[in-house]
Design an enzyme around this catalytic site. Structure first.
Site, PDB file in Angstrom:
ATOM      1  N   ASP A 144       0.849  -1.189   0.000  1.00  0.00           N
ATOM      2  CA  ASP A 144       0.000   0.000   0.000  1.00  0.00           C
ATOM      3  C   ASP A 144       0.883   1.237   0.000  1.00  0.00           C
ATOM      4  O   ASP A 144       2.093   1.168   0.283  1.00  0.00           O
ATOM      5  CB  ASP A 144      -0.894  -0.027   1.248  1.00  0.00           C
ATOM      6  CG  ASP A 144      -2.137   0.842   1.092  1.00  0.00           C
ATOM      7  OD1 ASP A 144      -2.416   1.303  -0.034  1.00  0.00           O
ATOM      8  OD2 ASP A 144      -2.839   1.056   2.101  1.00  0.00           O
ATOM      9  N   GLU A 195       2.684   4.570  -4.357  1.00  0.00           N
ATOM     10  CA  GLU A 195       2.709   5.383  -5.583  1.00  0.00           C
ATOM     11  C   GLU A 195       4.062   6.085  -5.812  1.00  0.00           C
ATOM     12  O   GLU A 195       4.382   6.260  -7.007  1.00  0.00           O
ATOM     13  CB  GLU A 195       1.580   6.418  -5.535  1.00  0.00           C
ATOM     14  CG  GLU A 195       0.181   5.847  -5.667  1.00  0.00           C
ATOM     15  CD  GLU A 195      -0.273   5.076  -4.433  1.00  0.00           C
ATOM     16  OE1 GLU A 195      -1.047   4.129  -4.575  1.00  0.00           O
ATOM     17  OE2 GLU A 195       0.186   5.425  -3.334  1.00  0.00           O
ATOM     18  N   ASP A 203      -9.270   2.912  -2.614  1.00  0.00           N
ATOM     19  CA  ASP A 203     -10.387   3.398  -1.790  1.00  0.00           C
ATOM     20  C   ASP A 203     -11.499   3.959  -2.658  1.00  0.00           C
ATOM     21  O   ASP A 203     -11.665   5.179  -2.774  1.00  0.00           O
ATOM     22  CB  ASP A 203      -9.885   4.469  -0.812  1.00  0.00           C
ATOM     23  CG  ASP A 203      -8.794   3.924   0.099  1.00  0.00           C
ATOM     24  OD1 ASP A 203      -8.945   2.805   0.584  1.00  0.00           O
ATOM     25  OD2 ASP A 203      -7.792   4.627   0.291  1.00  0.00           O
TER      26      ASP A 203
END
Length: 536
Positions: free
Chosen positions: A452, A455, A531
């Site tokens: 997670d 990026e 999300d």
């Protein structure tokens, strides 16, 4: 009204998520998030105001330049090189149905997207012609060059425009001469009447992308996203044009920030830096998918348990919470294959650690669940808490595997533990070092991992939520900035994690689910939606 309702739902969901996050991480980290937000600029070029103003003035004065006139052309065993006044074009066939087009100046990308076999073939030390190049028939009338295989023809005009045709001579596309301004390239190609355009990786759009514009820049949208949000965590520079005359796949192998505008009759692609390297494949849609998979790599078989139902929610704060979830599924006779542990199971949100107060015996928990057929999946974030009392952080500093600024200082951002440093996954030594730590998770009973915030994200309430673009990266020995490394960062973290899981448990198939990545990430990890908002 529907758009307004969607916007309000997203705003409400983001507010709840923000409050949840800040209340969980505590006041100190919450304050750092606010300070980080104050630093952010949108769009996300983090640079001084004076430098940005000078850059804007220069951009206004600088003109777009076409390649100019063709001044020379050579062909040798499958590769044609065209020299123009201001640019060089290399055209070659990698197979009878696959074309590679390269425009320079501008550095070519590292072979991160390509499969291991293709990386070997395209390695810089292999003398030309590369063994991956296929032979083709060549003809010229002085104004146009024509290169043909049994399935595909490309014609190169003296102004730098290209026409691609099928084996029967049916026009498939027309490429205008590319334009260059500074380090930025702009390339436009035509669309056929009725052609449907799909792709670009993870997008919150309808299937046919005509009439839309997309930013190619991996980004955490900051909570719940819904239709029209752009960009998301993993946009990819791959387009498929579907048409009765033949389908065409285009892959622009350039990891720098890009913009794709899909109009009614043409597609315009811009990249901020680097050369233009474009792969074009023709054939039926199944053939295009097969070709892309062979070229960029196929996913490995996942473990069988990974194909079952996974339960994941932010908020399983204790071992008792996890046991209650598993018991709830069992008592209702609902099959359950995996439970994902979010950041609450870690010690102070430090990666590769376990909070022994909340999870006193993770290995026993994992064993008890496994006897029920349930596996544990542990979250892994790239941010390392800046904490000199923490051995893992000290090791990372000593090993020299963390990203640094242009001035040589540690590059820092804000993640769940607070101030964090970031491993440089473009450095093979860093990937090897990071991979060693996955054995800690497997020995603790974890069966798979969840990547997670890769990026990478530096938490802020608005702005680009990532590292400064001037941060330095190794880029496997070539060197460069975060502007080039950003979009491949998550993919290279996935590669490191896959390597670590393989080494720690060679008899088991690795399982990684990742929020971010780039073309080729499928060789190491699966992807999920992040999300998304809770709505139809």
């Amino acid at each position: 009204m529907a758009d307004l309702g969607s916007a309000l739902r997203q705003a409400y969901a983001k507010a709840r998520l923000t409050w949840h996050g800040l209340s969980d991480v505590g006041i100190p980290t919450g304050a750092q998030v606010l300070l980080n937000t104050a630093r952010m600029r949108s769009p996300g070029i983090h640079e001084g105001a004076g430098h940005r103003l000078l850059h804007l003035r220069s951009a206004r004065l600088e003109m777009w330049h076409a390649p100019g006139k063709l001044i020379g052309a050579t062909y040798d065993t499958g590769e044609a090189i065209f020299e123009f006044d201001y640019a060089t074009l290399n055209v070659s066939f990698l197979g009878p149905d696959m074309l590679r087009i390269t425009w320079q100046p501008g550095g070519l990308p590292s072979a991160y997207a390509l499969s291991s076999d293709q990386q070997c073939r395209e390695a810089q030390d292999i003398p030309a012609p590369s063994p991956c190049v296929a032979r083709c028939a060549v003809a010229s009338d002085g104004e146009r060059w024509r290169l043909s295989t049994e399935l595909l023809t490309v014609e190169v005009a003296s102004d730098g425009s290209l026409d691609t045709l099928s084996a029967t001579g049916t026009p498939l596309r027309h490429d205008e001469p590319p334009l260059r301004r500074g380090s930025t390239w702009k390339l436009r190609h035509s669309l056929r009447a009725g052609e449907r355009i799909c792709g670009l990786g993870e997008q919150a759009q309808r299937l046919d992308l005509r009439g839309t514009t997309h930013r190619l820049w991996n980004r955490d949208p900051g909570g719940a996203w819904g239709p029209g949000t752009d960009p998301l965590y993993m946009p990819l520079p791959v387009l498929v044009g579907a048409h009765p005359d033949g389908d065409v796949l285009t892959f622009d192998d350039n990891p720098s920030e890009g913009t794709v505008t899909v109009g009614d009759d043409e597609v315009e692609v811009r990249f901020a830096a680097g050369g233009l390297r474009r792969y074009v494949v023709v054939g039926s849609l199944p053939d295009l998918v097969r070709c892309l998979a062979e070229f960029t790599g196929r996913p490995p078989l996942p473990p069988r348990w990974a194909l079952g139902y996974h339960q994941s929610r932010w908020g399983y704060r204790t071992e008792a919470d996890v046991r209650a979830v598993a018991e709830g599924f069992a008592s209702r006779r609902i099959p359950l294959s995996a439970v994902h542990l979010d950041i609450d199971h870690m010690d102070g949100y430090r990666v590769f650690t376990v909070d022994r107060r909340r999870f006193p015996d993770l290995a026993k928990l994992a064993g008890d669940l496994r006897r029920r057929g349930v596996r544990l999946v542990s979250i892994v974030d790239p941010g390392l808490k800046v904490d000199r009392a923490w051995p893992l952080y000290r090791q990372a500093v000593a090993a020299g595997v963390l990203c640094r600024t242009a001035q040589g200082r540690l590059a820092q951002g804000v993640v769940w533990p607070g101030r964090c440093a970031f491993p440089d996954f473009t450095d093979p030594d860093c990937r090897d070092w990071w991979a060693q730590h996955y054995q800690t998770l497997l020995h603790g009973g974890v069966a798979g991992v969840w990547h997670d915030m890769n990026e990478p994200t530096s938490i802020a309430l608005w702005g680009d939520r990532t590292l400064d673009r001037a941060v330095r990266h190794r880029l496997d020995g070539r060197g460069g900035t975060h502007a080039e490394a950003h979009n491949v960062y998550g993919m290279l973290m996935n590669r490191s994690g896959f390597q670590g899981l393989q080494a720690a448990a060679p008899r088991h198939r690795p399982f990684i689910v990742s929020r971010s990545g780039w073309v080729g990430t499928q060789r190491a990890a699966w992807n999920w939606t992040g999300d998304s908002e809770t709505s139809w």
